[in-house]
Design an enzyme around this catalytic site. Structure first.
Site, PDB file in Angstrom:
ATOM      1  N   ASN A   1       0.802  -1.235   0.000  1.00 22.51           N
ATOM      2  CA  ASN A   1       0.000   0.000   0.000  1.00 22.51           C
ATOM      3  C   ASN A   1       0.832   1.281   0.000  1.00 22.51           C
ATOM      4  OD1 ASN A   1       0.997  -0.046   2.551  1.00 22.51           O
ATOM      5  ND2 ASN A   1      -0.976  -0.045   3.617  1.00 22.51           N
TER       6      ASN A   1
ATOM      7  N   ASP B   1       5.311 -16.198  15.462  1.00 16.75           N
ATOM      8  CA  ASP B   1       6.398 -15.884  16.384  1.00 16.75           C
ATOM      9  C   ASP B   1       5.746 -15.417  17.689  1.00 16.75           C
ATOM     10  OD1 ASP B   1       8.853 -15.016  17.481  1.00 16.75           O
ATOM     11  OD2 ASP B   1       9.545 -14.377  15.510  1.00 16.75           O
TER      12      ASP B   1
ATOM     13  N   ASP C   1      10.033 -16.921  21.276  1.00 18.40           N
ATOM     14  CA  ASP C   1      11.108 -15.934  21.376  1.00 18.40           C
ATOM     15  C   ASP C   1      11.815 -15.993  22.739  1.00 18.40           C
ATOM     16  OD1 ASP C   1      12.107 -13.272  20.106  1.00 18.40           O
ATOM     17  OD2 ASP C   1      11.587 -12.694  22.150  1.00 18.40           O
TER      18      ASP C   1
ATOM     19  N   GLU D   1      13.685 -20.453  20.650  1.00 23.02           N
ATOM     20  CA  GLU D   1      14.888 -19.631  20.460  1.00 23.02           C
ATOM     21  C   GLU D   1      15.579 -19.506  21.808  1.00 23.02           C
ATOM     22  OE1 GLU D   1      16.480 -15.238  19.270  1.00 23.02           O
ATOM     23  OE2 GLU D   1      14.903 -15.559  20.735  1.00 23.02           O
TER      24      GLU D   1
ATOM     25  N   HIS E   1      16.528 -12.475  11.255  1.00 25.23           N
ATOM     26  CA  HIS E   1      16.392 -11.019  11.354  1.00 25.23           C
ATOM     27  C   HIS E   1      17.333 -10.412  12.391  1.00 25.23           C
ATOM     28  CE1 HIS E   1      14.135 -12.654  14.630  1.00 25.23           C
ATOM     29  NE2 HIS E   1      14.026 -11.465  15.176  1.00 25.23           N
ATOM     30  N   ASP E   2      18.042 -11.238  13.149  1.00 28.82           N
ATOM     31  CA  ASP E   2      18.972 -10.724  14.162  1.00 28.82           C
ATOM     32  C   ASP E   2      20.429 -10.865  13.729  1.00 28.82           C
ATOM     33  OD1 ASP E   2      16.901 -10.175  15.959  1.00 28.82           O
ATOM     34  OD2 ASP E   2      16.998 -12.170  16.854  1.00 28.82           O
TER      35      ASP E   2
END
Ligand code: NOJ
Length: 560
Positions: free
Chosen positions: A25, A100, A201, A255, A328-329
């Site tokens: 968008n 997650d 997490d 994790e 992503h880390d």
């Protein structure tokens, strides 16, 4: 004990960081309708499950890892109807969806914390860790992972609350049965919608040591070493599995920072009462120095082999793990462990070969399959990652450094933003990610590194991933086989056998930018070898004997 064969052992999981995947968008932030538009893409790659980073209500201090409402979809990502559509369409294609779940802590904007903060009498006060402290000094010496004390003093009641991460991520007290009850309700609410499991997490941080004692803070330690793997972690997780995922044949991926193989064995197992698999950090922390968050150290290939071997052997017959280099880390593996300039394609495909040939479930991270690289952040205001921002600010405040410039190169090597720049779909502006202003800069290399050009390339990284996914589907030895390390001390070559019944597979990886001579060790007897996969850096990869491996060459051979 014979191993179970649940779906998640044979699956390849693909992680989507929704903020950076595809913006439908034009607001510069990726969203769920954007993901729906890319389902053909995921299907063509051949993945079996998507792990979706958080899309719940959140003030986004840590891009959704600070949840303020677990039962809603953040507006920037779309609506619950969009989510339901995504789930439905994935399922129609036979792709599972893993959410997650961030339940070690909530946002300080979650209604439980908002209430808890107001009064010592709040019914939610004991959902968190509130302590008086001594004369405004924090109750103990634990450090937040991102700098400063792990405690924040709160004016309203004059007490401190605990946050192992940012002060807007308050730790929940899992020893309180009401907390567990509410968290299990949340998990069941999502499972009832039909999702296929959770990535949990920071989940080995949920049980804090009794009395919250001071930590022995050696250089570089934050206190996490005292907090991780606390007394009730295994018990709480077993209850979680029994009461939620175990009833749904759903996967649980824990994790777990600061984890040893011995501790890991307490958490995973081949039953519905333990976690399905865990994500450990040792192999991605080899290059981390002590001291500041961005401190670096040199690592050697034999060290990496030792870590991988210890985990592979240590969980054999005991439990399962996720296999990854990227998420992503983590900085992009091709920049970190490979060579993103001269040998980008070669080293990306070599690393892929490793991911698909270890015992465990491969977890890919968006962009890995096209060899996305670390970008270059020239100024502090280009940085978006709260962990980086916080740790730099803290280092400046405490005069450990004078400014960002001083640590710019180190930060560039380590910041989590390396993984978070937008997915590069094409050479159109912003890599085809958005028509608007992206929330984080797009990597300058998008004209060369993008899905469109990569898929058409004769030595396509993308096609190598697709082929490896298919290969693993065809060879159960790659999934279940035992792992045996060869040549532990070789400085350039990482090689191992996978064996299952009378099937034997030999994996040979040149982890260096130089040629390397490979000889099959005498102990490995074979008459013939068949190439099952090769990353194309040599014209005729068929012979194994006394081979000179090209830089970053990678091959998978069946031994006969
Ligand atoms: C681990 C997540 O992967 C990371 O992104 C996050 O910042 C921390 N946990 C805190 O939730």
């Amino acid at each position: 004990m014979s191993e179970r064969t649940p779906w998640w052992k044979e699956a390849t999981i693909y992680q989507i960081y929704p903020r950076s995947f595809n913006d439908s968008n034009g607001d510069g932030v990726g969203d769920i309708p954007g993901i729906v538009k890319k389902l053909d893409y995921l299907d063509e790659l051949g993945i079996d499950a998507v792990w979706l980073s958080p899309v719940y209500g959140s003030p986004d201090v840590d891009n959704g890892y600070d949840v303020s409402n677990y039962r809603e979809i953040a507006e920037e990502y779309g609506t619950m109807a969009d989510f339901d559509r995504l789930l439905d369409r994935l399922h129609n294609r036979g792709i599972k969806l893993i959410m997650d779940l961030v339940i070690n802590h909530t946002s300080d904007e979650h209604e439980w914390f908002v209430d808890a903060r107001q009064s010592i009498e709040s019914e939610y006060r004991e959902y968190y860790f509130w302590r008086p402290g001594n004369d405004d000094m924090p109750p103990n010496n634990w450090r937040s992972l991102w700098g400063g004390s792990a405690w924040t003093h709160d004016e309203a009641t004059g007490e401190h609350y605990l946050h192992l991460f940012h002060e807007k991520q308050a730790d929940l007290d899992w020893d309180n049965p009401d907390v567990r009850e509410d968290l299990f309700d949340i998990a069941n609410w999502w499972l009832d919608k039909g999702i296929d499991g959770f990535r949990l997490d920071s989940i080995n941080l949920i049980s804090k040591p009794d009395g919250l004692p001071d930590a022995d803070l050696k250089e570089g330690l934050t206190g996490l070493n005292v907090v991780a793997n606390g007394p009730q972690v295994a018990e709480h997780l077993q209850e979680f599995c029994r009461r939620t995922t175990g009833k749904h044949d759903a996967v649980t991926i824990g994790e777990m920072p600061e984890l040893s193989v011995e501790e890991a064995r307490r958490y995973v197992g081949d039953d519905d009462e333990n976690l399905s698999m865990l994500l450990n950090f040792e192999h991605v922390e080899l290059d981390r120095g002590t001291g500041a968050r961005w401190a670096a150290r040199d690592w050697t290939l034999p060290e990496l082999k030792e870590v991988v071997n210890r985990w592979q052997r240590g969980l054999e017959g005991e439990g399962w793990q996720g296999i990854y280099f990227n998420n992503h880390d983590q900085p992009r593996a091709v920049s970190r462990l490979g060579d993103d300039e001269t040998y980008r394609r070669e080293s990306a495909t070599m690393l892929a070969t490793m991911i698909f040939t270890l015992r465990g479930t491969p977890l890919l991270y968006q962009g890995e399959e096209i060899g996305m690289t670390n970008p270059r952040f020239e100024s502090f205001d280009e940085i978006r990652d709260i962990a980086t921002i916080r740790s730099v600010e803290h280092a400046v405040e405490t005069s450990a450094i004078s400014d960002f410039e001083e640590v710019k190169d180190l930060i560039n090597a380590r910041t989590r933003d390396n993984a978070r720049t937008p997915m590069q779909w094409s050479d159109a502006s912003n890599g085809g990610f958005t028509n608007g202003d992206p929330w984080i800069k797009v990597n300058d290399d998008y004209k060369d590194v993008n899905v469109t050009s990569e898929r058409d390339h004769p030595n396509s990284i993308w096609a190598h991933y697709r082929d490896l996914i298919a290969l693993r589907d065809q060879h159960s030895v790659l999934v279940y086989g035992k792992f045996r390390l060869l040549l532990p001390d070789h400085p350039q070559i990482f090689s191992y056998l996978r064996t299952l019944d009378d099937e034997r597979i030999l994996v040979v990886l040149n982890f260096s930018a130089e040629t390397a001579t490979f000889r099959v060790p005498d102990a490995v007897e074979y008459e013939e070898s068949e190439v099952l996969s090769h990353n194309g850096v040599r014209d005729d990869p068929s012979s194994l004997a006394g081979t000179d491996l090209e830089p970053y060459e990678a091959g998978i051979y069946r031994l006969l």
